[in-house]
Write a protein that holds these residues in place. Structure first.
Motif, PDB file in Angstrom:
ATOM      1  N   ASN A 117       0.863  -1.186   0.000  1.00  0.00           N
ATOM      2  CA  ASN A 117       0.000   0.000   0.000  1.00  0.00           C
ATOM      3  C   ASN A 117       0.901   1.238   0.000  1.00  0.00           C
ATOM      4  N   ILE A 118       1.290   1.670  -1.184  1.00  0.00           N
ATOM      5  CA  ILE A 118       2.270   2.747  -1.359  1.00  0.00           C
ATOM      6  C   ILE A 118       1.766   4.057  -0.751  1.00  0.00           C
ATOM      7  N   SER A 119       2.631   4.696   0.011  1.00  0.00           N
ATOM      8  CA  SER A 119       2.429   6.028   0.616  1.00  0.00           C
ATOM      9  C   SER A 119       1.444   6.075   1.778  1.00  0.00           C
ATOM     10  N   THR A 120       0.900   4.942   2.220  1.00  0.00           N
ATOM     11  CA  THR A 120      -0.114   4.985   3.271  1.00  0.00           C
ATOM     12  C   THR A 120       0.449   4.857   4.680  1.00  0.00           C
ATOM     13  N   GLY A 121       1.750   4.645   4.797  1.00  0.00           N
ATOM     14  CA  GLY A 121       2.375   4.545   6.117  1.00  0.00           C
ATOM     15  C   GLY A 121       2.844   5.914   6.581  1.00  0.00           C
ATOM     16  N   ILE A 122       4.154   6.073   6.704  1.00  0.00           N
ATOM     17  CA  ILE A 122       4.711   7.332   7.214  1.00  0.00           C
ATOM     18  C   ILE A 122       4.505   8.511   6.264  1.00  0.00           C
ATOM     19  N   TYR A 123       4.105   8.229   5.006  1.00  0.00           N
ATOM     20  CA  TYR A 123       3.824   9.317   4.063  1.00  0.00           C
ATOM     21  C   TYR A 123       2.385   9.822   4.190  1.00  0.00           C
ATOM     22  N   HIS A 124       1.571   9.161   5.007  1.00  0.00           N
ATOM     23  CA  HIS A 124       0.236   9.623   5.423  1.00  0.00           C
ATOM     24  C   HIS A 124      -0.781   9.855   4.311  1.00  0.00           C
ATOM     25  N   PHE A 125      -0.626   9.189   3.161  1.00  0.00           N
ATOM     26  CA  PHE A 125      -1.643   9.299   2.116  1.00  0.00           C
ATOM     27  C   PHE A 125      -2.916   8.641   2.653  1.00  0.00           C
ATOM     28  N   PRO A 126      -4.088   9.269   2.510  1.00  0.00           N
ATOM     29  CA  PRO A 126      -5.321   8.655   3.019  1.00  0.00           C
ATOM     30  C   PRO A 126      -5.528   7.267   2.397  1.00  0.00           C
ATOM     31  N   LYS A 127      -5.727   6.283   3.250  1.00  0.00           N
ATOM     32  CA  LYS A 127      -5.770   4.898   2.793  1.00  0.00           C
ATOM     33  C   LYS A 127      -6.884   4.638   1.783  1.00  0.00           C
ATOM     34  N   ASN A 128      -8.057   5.215   1.997  1.00  0.00           N
ATOM     35  CA  ASN A 128      -9.160   4.984   1.050  1.00  0.00           C
ATOM     36  C   ASN A 128      -8.852   5.568  -0.315  1.00  0.00           C
ATOM     37  N   LYS A 129      -8.300   6.761  -0.347  1.00  0.00           N
ATOM     38  CA  LYS A 129      -7.946   7.416  -1.615  1.00  0.00           C
ATOM     39  C   LYS A 129      -6.819   6.648  -2.312  1.00  0.00           C
ATOM     40  N   ALA A 130      -5.833   6.204  -1.538  1.00  0.00           N
ATOM     41  CA  ALA A 130      -4.704   5.452  -2.105  1.00  0.00           C
ATOM     42  C   ALA A 130      -5.165   4.131  -2.700  1.00  0.00           C
ATOM     43  N   ALA A 131      -6.084   3.443  -2.039  1.00  0.00           N
ATOM     44  CA  ALA A 131      -6.605   2.170  -2.545  1.00  0.00           C
ATOM     45  C   ALA A 131      -7.347   2.374  -3.863  1.00  0.00           C
ATOM     46  N   GLN A 132      -8.157   3.426  -3.940  1.00  0.00           N
ATOM     47  CA  GLN A 132      -8.891   3.717  -5.176  1.00  0.00           C
ATOM     48  C   GLN A 132      -7.925   4.001  -6.328  1.00  0.00           C
ATOM     49  N   ILE A 133      -6.884   4.792  -6.047  1.00  0.00           N
ATOM     50  CA  ILE A 133      -5.892   5.131  -7.075  1.00  0.00           C
ATOM     51  C   ILE A 133      -5.156   3.873  -7.522  1.00  0.00           C
ATOM     52  N   ALA A 134      -4.740   3.041  -6.581  1.00  0.00           N
ATOM     53  CA  ALA A 134      -4.000   1.820  -6.909  1.00  0.00           C
ATOM     54  C   ALA A 134      -4.835   0.917  -7.824  1.00  0.00           C
ATOM     55  N   ILE A 135      -6.049   0.620  -7.421  1.00  0.00           N
ATOM     56  CA  ILE A 135      -6.880  -0.309  -8.180  1.00  0.00           C
ATOM     57  C   ILE A 135      -7.253   0.262  -9.542  1.00  0.00           C
ATOM     58  N   THR A 136      -7.621   1.530  -9.600  1.00  0.00           N
ATOM     59  CA  THR A 136      -7.979   2.165 -10.873  1.00  0.00           C
ATOM     60  C   THR A 136      -6.791   2.184 -11.823  1.00  0.00           C
ATOM     61  N   THR A 137      -5.631   2.543 -11.325  1.00  0.00           N
ATOM     62  CA  THR A 137      -4.436   2.624 -12.175  1.00  0.00           C
ATOM     63  C   THR A 137      -4.060   1.256 -12.727  1.00  0.00           C
ATOM     64  N   VAL A 138      -4.100   0.227 -11.880  1.00  0.00           N
ATOM     65  CA  VAL A 138      -3.752  -1.122 -12.326  1.00  0.00           C
ATOM     66  C   VAL A 138      -4.788  -1.636 -13.332  1.00  0.00           C
ATOM     67  N   ARG A 139      -6.054  -1.409 -13.057  1.00  0.00           N
ATOM     68  CA  ARG A 139      -7.100  -1.848 -14.006  1.00  0.00           C
ATOM     69  C   ARG A 139      -6.957  -1.149 -15.358  1.00  0.00           C
ATOM     70  N   ASP A 140      -6.731   0.170 -15.336  1.00  0.00           N
ATOM     71  CA  ASP A 140      -6.548   0.921 -16.589  1.00  0.00           C
ATOM     72  C   ASP A 140      -5.346   0.385 -17.362  1.00  0.00           C
ATOM     73  N   PHE A 141      -4.268   0.093 -16.657  1.00  0.00           N
ATOM     74  CA  PHE A 141      -3.069  -0.443 -17.295  1.00  0.00           C
ATOM     75  C   PHE A 141      -3.360  -1.799 -17.936  1.00  0.00           C
ATOM     76  N   SER A 142      -4.130  -2.631 -17.239  1.00  0.00           N
ATOM     77  CA  SER A 142      -4.413  -3.989 -17.733  1.00  0.00           C
ATOM     78  C   SER A 142      -5.259  -3.971 -19.011  1.00  0.00           C
ATOM     79  N   GLU A 143      -6.009  -2.913 -19.222  1.00  0.00           N
ATOM     80  CA  GLU A 143      -6.809  -2.794 -20.438  1.00  0.00           C
ATOM     81  C   GLU A 143      -5.952  -2.525 -21.665  1.00  0.00           C
ATOM     82  N   LYS A 144      -4.759  -1.982 -21.463  1.00  0.00           N
ATOM     83  CA  LYS A 144      -3.871  -1.629 -22.567  1.00  0.00           C
ATOM     84  C   LYS A 144      -2.708  -2.612 -22.721  1.00  0.00           C
ATOM     85  N   ASN A 145      -2.471  -3.446 -21.694  1.00  0.00           N
ATOM     86  CA  ASN A 145      -1.310  -4.330 -21.714  1.00  0.00           C
ATOM     87  C   ASN A 145      -1.662  -5.647 -21.035  1.00  0.00           C
ATOM     88  N   SER A 146      -1.417  -6.748 -21.726  1.00  0.00           N
ATOM     89  CA  SER A 146      -1.777  -8.059 -21.178  1.00  0.00           C
ATOM     90  C   SER A 146      -0.562  -8.898 -20.785  1.00  0.00           C
TER      91      SER A 146
END
Length: 168
Positions: A117-146
């Motif tokens: 969970n990148i940036s959610t520890g000592i970098y204090h990124f809000p965990k809910n926002k970070a999770a949404q960004i992680a999943i959305t970014t990975v899903r978007d990437f998977s649509e263009k690259n298999s």
């Protein structure tokens, strides 16, 4: 691309590559970064030193690859997530950290990759926002690259695990 969610220690995950939430110096630190350097042994730090000698520090949102040393992976992809200050640019930098890690994985013929969970520890990124960004970014990437067959989200704590579970 398949998605897997586990709660546990990323240093014990079997994958072609694991992602390290590194700092810009690439010299190890606290949290997942320190755990990966300790478990992986000196070979990881040696590779990081070579990268820094060649290119300097790793900028926020960028990613570099080293050996995995003693870890049950072939590679460690080191990426630098943003420190949270509430600015919109930080969301894009976090997305870049995931995207650039995936690009490095493709360049190294990685089929399975594990993310903390990148940036959610000592970098204090809000965990809910970070999770949404992680999943959305990975899903978007998977649509263009298999090339990548499986992404494993490794949550150290129950709060992150529950957030990812609800989003996946």
């Amino acid at each position: 691309m398949k998605f897997e969610l586990i709660q546990g220690d990323i240093t014990k995950v079997q994958a072609d590559a694991i992602v390290n939430a590194a700092n810009t110096s690439l010299m190890g630190g606290g949290g997942v970064d320190g755990a990966i350097h300790r478990a992986g042994g000196p070979a990881i730090l040696e590779d990081c030193r070579k990268i820094v000698a060649r290119q300097g520090k790793c900028a926020t949102g960028e990613a570099v690859v080293t050996t995995a040393g003693n870890l049950p992976a072939r590679y460690v992809i080191h990426t630098v997530g943003p420190v949270w200050n509430g600015k919109p640019k930080e969301e894009e930098l976090l997305a870049n950290a995931y995207r650039n890690s995936l690009e490095q994985a493709v360049a190294h013929d990685v089929k399975t990759i594990a993310f903390p969970n990148i940036s959610t520890g000592i970098y204090h990124f809000p965990k809910n926002k970070a999770a949404q960004i992680a999943i959305t970014t990975v899903r978007d990437f998977s649509e263009k690259n298999s090339t990548i067959e499986k992404v494993i989200f490794v949550c150290f704590d129950r709060e992150n695990y529950d957030l990812y579970k609800s989003l996946l």
